[in-house]
Enzyme design. Structure first.
Site, short mmCIF file in Angstrom:
data_model
loop_
_atom_site.label_atom_id
_atom_site.label_comp_id
_atom_site.label_asym_id
_atom_site.label_seq_id
_atom_site.Cartn_x
_atom_site.Cartn_y
_atom_site.Cartn_z
N ARG A 127 22.68 -14.43 1.81
CA ARG A 127 22.07 -13.10 1.67
C ARG A 127 22.75 -12.28 0.58
O ARG A 127 22.12 -11.54 -0.15
CB ARG A 127 22.18 -12.32 2.98
N GLY A 169 22.90 0.34 10.65
CA GLY A 169 22.09 -0.12 11.78
C GLY A 169 20.62 -0.14 11.39
O GLY A 169 20.12 0.82 10.81
N HIS A 185 9.06 3.36 8.32
CA HIS A 185 8.97 2.49 9.48
C HIS A 185 7.78 2.95 10.33
O HIS A 185 7.61 4.15 10.57
CB HIS A 185 10.27 2.58 10.29
N SER A 240 0.83 -1.22 0.00
CA SER A 240 0.00 0.00 0.00
C SER A 240 0.86 1.27 0.00
O SER A 240 0.46 2.28 -0.57
CB SER A 240 -0.99 0.00 1.17
C1 GAR Z 1 3.92 -0.58 6.64
O1 GAR Z 1 3.20 -0.29 7.80
C2 GAR Z 1 5.38 -0.23 6.80
O2 GAR Z 1 5.59 0.91 7.57
C3 GAR Z 1 5.89 -1.45 7.52
O3 GAR Z 1 5.23 -2.54 6.92
C4 GAR Z 1 3.97 -2.11 6.42
C5 GAR Z 1 3.92 -2.46 4.95
O4 GAR Z 1 2.66 -2.21 4.43
N1 GAR Z 1 7.30 -1.57 7.40
C6 GAR Z 1 8.08 -2.10 8.33
O5 GAR Z 1 7.66 -2.58 9.35
C7 GAR Z 1 9.55 -2.09 8.00
N2 GAR Z 1 10.33 -2.42 9.14
P1 GAR Z 1 2.48 -2.04 2.86
O6 GAR Z 1 3.09 -3.29 2.20
O7 GAR Z 1 0.99 -2.00 2.66
O8 GAR Z 1 3.17 -0.80 2.43
#
Ligand code: GAR
Length: 199
Positions: free
Chosen positions: A68, A146, A112, A15
């Site tokens: 990786r 980090g 994030h 999204s």
């Molecule tokens: C979002 O809330 C993003 O901030 C989070 O995953 C979700 C992805 O949603 N990202 C993290 O947690 C990264 N560490 P989306 O696929 O609908 O954009």
């Protein structure tokens, strides 16, 4: 104005990717999406990208087992082959090695779902609720070695309301992410363009 060639890396729903593609449909937006890459072939976001006319492909990390760097080498060469100039991580749920981060230093941003430096990593909403916080939010930052530690570009805040669960808080935060990410990406592009002009 030159538009930076943008790649968006996703792992699932996409999204936030969708929000970036919508913003970039405006020719005045400073980034032009050229590629969407998912590390999961089943990611729903791939279909939206294709329907929006953006090249979309998956590079399945499972194919590489524990290697990786081999996975990232494939991602990196794909991005370079497409002439990518800036990467936006949008729900990309693989931790990147220092090698990849260094290769894209100053050219990769992430969103994030917390008010960094609080709640790096996973389960951000539950952790904010458990801590008794009265507000939560989201952060866009440069990606550095980090995890979730790079310099902050922009943040948006949302209230935590009595009775909130991780799900209700995530549902309140997500629209804030969708507003924040395009603005922050545009700011990042302007910084890169300024920097490139000087060198
Ligand atoms: C979002 O809330 C993003 O901030 C989070 O995953 C979700 C992805 O949603 N990202 C993290 O947690 C990264 N560490 P989306 O696929 O609908 O954009």
């Amino acid at each position: 104005m030159t538009r930076l060639r943008l790649a968006i890396l996703i792992s699932g729903r996409g999204s936030n990717m969708e929000a970036l593609l919508r913003a970039a449909a405006d020719p005045a937006f400073p980034a032009e999406p050229v590629l969407v890459v998912s590390n999961r072939p089943e990611a729903a976001g791939l279909h939206f990208a294709e329907a929006a006319g953006v090249a979309a492909l998956s590079i399945d990390h499972k194919t590489y087992g524990k290697d990786r760097e081999a996975f990232e080498f494939h991602v990196d060469s794909t991005l370079r082959g497409a002439g990518v100039e800036i990467i936006a991580l949008a729900g990309f749920m693989r931790v990147l090695t220092p090698w990849f981060v260094k290769r894209w230093d100053g050219r990769m941003i992430n969103i994030h779902p917390s008010l960094l430096p609080k709640y790096k990593g996973l389960d951000t909403h539950q952790r904010a609720i458990d801590a008794g916080d009265t507000e939560a939010g989201c952060t866009v930052h440069w990606v550095s070695a980090g995890v979730d530690e790079g310099e902050i570009i922009a943040q948006a805040r949302v209230p935590i309301l009595p009775g909130d669960t991780a799900e209700t808080l995530a549902a309140r935060t997500l629209p804030a992410e969708h507003r924040l990410y395009p603005e922050a990406l545009a700011a990042a592009c302007r910084q890169i363009s300024q920097r490139d002009k000087k060198t």
